[in-house]
Design a protein around this motif. Structure first.
Motif: not given
Length: 260
Positions: A126-155
């Motif tokens: 129910x988060x932003x990523x899949x909301x955005x991806x699904x909204x986009x998918x309803x408007x296009x058949x082009x490939x949609x690539x999802x990128x995981x948010x990067x792991x936190x810095x070792x800092x």
């Protein structure tokens, strides 16, 4: 005519935008919002952008095109950030062991790996990523690539409470467990018609963090380019990280095939 990529997300778009090298014959446009702005992403007179007025104003100001997204203009979409991260695996590690973890002697509960997959999916579905991806998918058949948010810095090791959260996972070599759960989420994304781009392996430290060199000097997502984040920002990555992502994805992913 060159192929066109639309890159969408929140503040994590900055690393991909700053790291874009234009070495390929591909054109990229970058769009996004700060914080929760993409949660209102929707159809506005045939174009796609945030319905929230403040988010919409920022979206247009930061957009390469100065406008909302015209889905038909693009051959592929890359969605990044937007809190698409397995937070519950880190948050619950001390309390929940599974057959794949090495914390059986200290965790108070024992559950199946499938339970943790469902827990991660429950947060992300129910988060932003899949909301955005699904909204986009309803408007296009082009490939949609999802990128995981990067792991936190070792800092994060310099922040006491974060280090306490991560240290047991690292000492137990349970990075493989985290990746295995994420891989099962990837399968659900693929089953839904999306594709996944992975964080480059060379940027990962101890399985569950990003090497400090890829976060130092990261820039804020602002019109015309922003100032650097504060010293202990462990969430955002820098231009070098963005460049390596593009190089890796164009060399070894379905993205290259999509824009050939």
């Amino acid at each position: 005519m060159s192929k066109r990529i639309c890159v969408l997300g929140n503040s994590h778009v900055a690393a991909l935008k700053d790291g874009w090298t234009n070495e390929t014959k591909v054109h990229a446009d970058f769009f996004g919002c700060l914080k929760e702005g993409m949660a209102s992403f929707g159809d506005i007179d045939g174009k796609l952008g945030p319905l929230d007025p403040n988010a919409a104003a920022f979206f247009k100001s930061i957009a390469t095109t100065g406008d909302f997204v015209e889905p038909a203009d693009y051959d592929a979409f890359v969605l990044t950030g937007m809190k698409f991260f397995p937070n519950c695996l880190f948050r619950n590690y001390a309390d929940f062991a599974t057959p794949s973890t090495h914390n059986h002697d200290v965790a108070r509960n024992f559950v199946s790996d499938a339970t943790m997959v469902d827990a991660v999916w429950g947060e992300l579905n129910d988060g932003m990523m899949l909301h955005t991806a699904r909204t986009l998918r309803a408007k296009t058949d082009a490939p949609i690539f999802i990128v995981w948010q990067s792991f936190l810095s070792e800092g994060l090791r310099d922040i006491e409470w974060r280090d306490a959260l991560y240290a047991p996972i690292v000492s137990n070599n349970d990075g493989a467990y985290v990746h295995a759960i994420m891989a099962q989420i990837d399968q659900r994304l693929v089953a839904e018609g999306f594709q996944v781009l992975s964080q480059p392996e060379d940027t990962i430290e101890a399985g569950v963090m990003t090497k400090r060199e890829y976060s130092e000097g990261s820039k804020q997502f602002r019109e015309g380019g922003g100032p650097e984040h504060r010293a202990l920002d462990v969430f955002h990555m820098n231009e070098r990280f963005g460049t390596l992502c593009w190089q890796t994805w164009f060399a070894d992913s379905e993205l290259a095939e999509a824009v050939q």
